[in-house]
Write a protein that holds these residues in place. Structure first.
Motif: not given
Length: 140
Positions: A115-119
């Motif tokens: 999720s952090a990478t996608g954001a």
């Protein structure tokens, strides 16, 4: 200054950058997901076993058979304990949390990292687009 969109094609270097960024983004989002399907248990191959490996394999098989016998004995003891419990009529906790054990912790590290990478990738792509539009307005 015209705010009309131009019909000029993208420069080849820009399309290469977009392709590389897309590939990096897809890889960053798919790598944590592939860890869920990974199988880390090695499987022995019969044709690659050396004489020492055969001895080790036989030893492992005998240990597995011993463990299976111990498991059967534990099951028999558990059945005896269950029958004794039902004969006494007293209720005991069934085990796990009811017996006082702490509940298992959920490990959501992969989901958090994905999720952090996608954001971050989405924020970077948005910044890239906004900077490009601002530069295009300045150039006319």
């Amino acid at each position: 200054m015209s705010r009309r969109l131009t019909k000029r094609p993208l420069r080849p270097l820009t399309s290469l950058r977009v392709a590389v960024l897309t590939g990096v983004a897809a890889g960053a989002l798919l790598v944590p997901a592939t860890a869920a399907f990974a199988d880390a248990t090695p499987t022995p191959v019969a044709s690659d076993v050396s004489p020492e490996g055969k001895d080790a394999l036989e030893k492992k098989r005998s240990e597995d058979a011993l463990r299976a016998k111990e498991a059967e004995l534990r099951k028999a003891e558990a059945a005896k304990a269950e029958s004794a419990k039902s004969a006494s009529g007293k209720e005991f906790p069934r085990g796990g949390v009811a017996a006082g054990e702490a509940p298992a912790q959920d490990d959501n590290t992969g989901a958090l990292v994905g999720s952090a990478t996608g954001a971050l990738l989405l924020a970077g792509a948005g910044t890239y687009v906004l900077r490009r539009r601002t530069a295009a307005r300045r150039e006319g």
